[in-house]
Motif scaffolding. Structure first.
Motif, short mmCIF file in Angstrom:
data_model
loop_
_atom_site.label_atom_id
_atom_site.label_comp_id
_atom_site.label_asym_id
_atom_site.label_seq_id
_atom_site.Cartn_x
_atom_site.Cartn_y
_atom_site.Cartn_z
N ILE A 2 -37.02 -30.97 -11.44
CA ILE A 2 -35.90 -30.73 -12.27
C ILE A 2 -34.61 -30.89 -11.45
N ILE A 3 -34.80 -31.19 -10.09
CA ILE A 3 -33.84 -31.54 -9.19
C ILE A 3 -32.84 -32.69 -9.83
N THR A 5 -25.43 -29.64 -12.74
CA THR A 5 -26.53 -30.63 -12.03
C THR A 5 -27.38 -29.50 -11.43
N VAL A 6 -28.86 -29.46 -11.79
CA VAL A 6 -29.50 -28.65 -10.80
C VAL A 6 -29.70 -29.21 -9.33
N LEU A 7 -29.40 -28.10 -8.56
CA LEU A 7 -29.27 -28.58 -6.95
C LEU A 7 -30.69 -28.07 -6.46
N ASP A 8 -31.07 -26.77 -6.91
CA ASP A 8 -32.18 -26.30 -6.22
C ASP A 8 -32.50 -25.07 -6.92
N PHE A 9 -34.09 -24.64 -6.85
CA PHE A 9 -34.40 -23.65 -7.34
C PHE A 9 -35.41 -22.75 -6.78
N SER A 10 -35.54 -21.50 -7.12
CA SER A 10 -36.68 -20.60 -6.49
C SER A 10 -37.50 -19.73 -7.47
N PRO A 11 -38.48 -19.52 -7.30
CA PRO A 11 -39.24 -19.88 -5.96
C PRO A 11 -39.87 -21.15 -5.93
N LYS A 12 -39.68 -21.56 -4.67
CA LYS A 12 -39.90 -23.23 -4.35
C LYS A 12 -41.39 -23.30 -4.11
N ARG A 13 -42.20 -23.31 -5.22
CA ARG A 13 -43.57 -23.64 -5.18
C ARG A 13 -43.86 -24.66 -6.23
N ALA A 14 -45.13 -25.31 -5.82
CA ALA A 14 -45.49 -26.39 -6.62
C ALA A 14 -45.99 -25.99 -8.08
N GLU A 34 -31.93 -16.08 -13.55
CA GLU A 34 -30.45 -16.06 -13.20
C GLU A 34 -30.15 -17.56 -12.71
N VAL A 35 -28.97 -17.85 -13.02
CA VAL A 35 -28.28 -19.26 -12.74
C VAL A 35 -27.03 -18.92 -11.88
N LYS A 36 -27.39 -19.42 -10.54
CA LYS A 36 -26.13 -19.52 -9.54
C LYS A 36 -25.36 -20.81 -9.48
N PHE A 37 -24.14 -20.78 -9.14
CA PHE A 37 -23.41 -21.80 -8.90
C PHE A 37 -22.90 -22.10 -7.68
N ARG A 38 -22.97 -23.52 -7.45
CA ARG A 38 -22.43 -24.02 -6.07
C ARG A 38 -21.53 -25.02 -6.20
N LEU A 87 -46.93 -22.21 -10.46
CA LEU A 87 -46.43 -20.93 -10.65
C LEU A 87 -47.35 -20.35 -11.78
N ARG A 88 -47.35 -19.01 -11.99
CA ARG A 88 -48.17 -18.28 -13.08
C ARG A 88 -47.62 -18.67 -14.37
N GLU A 89 -48.14 -19.14 -15.60
CA GLU A 89 -47.46 -19.49 -16.80
C GLU A 89 -46.67 -17.97 -17.14
N GLY A 90 -45.38 -18.27 -17.26
CA GLY A 90 -44.47 -17.14 -18.04
C GLY A 90 -43.55 -16.84 -16.85
N GLU A 91 -44.00 -17.23 -15.62
CA GLU A 91 -42.95 -16.68 -14.57
C GLU A 91 -41.36 -17.34 -14.78
N THR A 92 -40.52 -16.56 -13.96
CA THR A 92 -39.14 -16.70 -14.09
C THR A 92 -38.58 -17.46 -12.91
N LEU A 93 -38.01 -18.62 -12.89
CA LEU A 93 -37.08 -19.22 -11.77
C LEU A 93 -35.66 -18.72 -11.87
N THR A 94 -35.08 -18.93 -10.72
CA THR A 94 -33.73 -19.00 -10.53
C THR A 94 -33.17 -20.39 -10.44
N LEU A 95 -32.24 -20.80 -10.74
CA LEU A 95 -31.59 -22.23 -10.65
C LEU A 95 -30.14 -22.07 -9.99
N VAL A 96 -29.99 -23.05 -9.11
CA VAL A 96 -28.63 -23.19 -8.53
C VAL A 96 -28.04 -24.64 -8.98
#
Length: 292
Positions: free
Chosen positions: A192-193, A226-235, A213-217, A237-246
């Motif tokens: 998604i980067i 545009t997506v710059l980064d995300f977390s947790p940074k893993r290849a 959460e969506v953070k702005f830079r 994840l368990r289905e249904g988990e939530t990511l934070t986008l930068v």
């Protein structure tokens, strides 16, 4: 005119006038006492009361006979199903026992019904837990145990213990199985980067992941959102988990405040600079007029 005032004075000062006034006052006071002590108590049964007996947990016929023996009437206002009592048993009353009421007062009874009302179970699968609870309560059913299983969408009803469309007694308990929002399998996090925010959200949703959460830079050379980064940074994840986008946003340069140009005056505090004679290079130039 004088004769009229004399006549009026004789009436006021006459003893018969005072006797008549006294009689009127006595009659008024007697009337008030008669109404207060005799007529009103007789009309309202003042100082006469009946203690309401307890007619619950007995049959309706027994309750009727007991109330009549106390000089009271009754009315059945509600019939309710209660498995703890046999049919046609009184399960509630108003006024409550031991209350003192006037004779011939009506006592309102709630009687257990012999046949429980039947209702059709609604479909609550795929509804949120809150909506499912409201739906079941509206149908006169009760929500029982709530157990959780792994699934993508959180707090969504996966199964119900009684299938929809079934006819059951009113007040029946329905157990629910709820999604905890976490799938039971691992999914690969998509690339998604450098994608736009809507594109990234779509890809994550297709993969079974959620955006939190969506953070702005601020960035200079990248298109906003545009997506710059995300977390947790893993290849994975368990289905249904939530990511934070930068996400990138427009870079707003902060202009520095500029002071005015500094002009240094070389003549200041320099006596030699006060000499206004031309420089030697000019004095040494030949005089064209003398040559002529």
């Amino acid at each position: 005119m004088l004769k009229y005032f004399t006549y009026l004075k004789n009436i006021i000062t006459s003893k018969y006038t005072y006797i008549a006034m006294g009689i009127l006052i006595l009659l008024g006071a007697s009337s008030i006492l008669l109404v207060d002590k005799v007529i009103m108590p007789f009309y309202t049964n003042y100082n006469e009361g009946v203690t309401v007996p307890d007619v619950t947990k007995i049959t309706l016929d027994e309750a009727e006979a007991l109330l009549e023996s106390y000089g009271l009437r009754y009315e059945v206002t509600e019939r309710r199903a209660n498995s703890a009592f046999p049919a046609d048993y009184v399960i509630d009353q108003s006024p409550v026992p031991t209350n003192i009421v006037k004779p011939n007062r009506k006592v309102y009874l709630t009687v257990n019904t012999e046949v429980k009302p039947q209702v059709e179970v609604p479909k609550v699968v795929d509804l949120s837990l809150r909506n499912a609870e409201i739906q079941l309560q509206n149908y006169g059913l009760q929500v029982g145990t709530r157990s959780y299983e792994s699934s993508r969408f959180k707090n969504v009803v996966l199964r119900q213990s009684i299938p929809d469309g079934a006819t059951v007694a009113k007040g029946t308990v329905v157990d629910l199985v709820i999604s905890d929002g976490l799938g039971d399998k691992m999914v690969t996090v998509p690339e998604i980067i450098n994608l736009s925010l809507p594109q990234a959200q779509l890809k994550l949703r297709e993969a079974g992941l959620n955006v939190g959460e969506v953070k702005f830079r601020p960035t200079k050379d990248i298109v906003p959102n545009t997506v710059l980064d995300f977390s947790p940074k893993r290849a994975e994840l368990r289905e249904g988990e939530t990511l934070t986008l930068v996400i990138s946003e427009r870079y707003e340069a902060i202009e520095q405040s500029e002071s005015g140009a500094v002009i240094i005056d070389s003549t200041e505090n320099n006596p030699d600079s006060l000499n206004t004679s031309p420089p030697d290079s000019l004095n040494n130039q030949p005089n064209n007029n003398n040559q002529n």
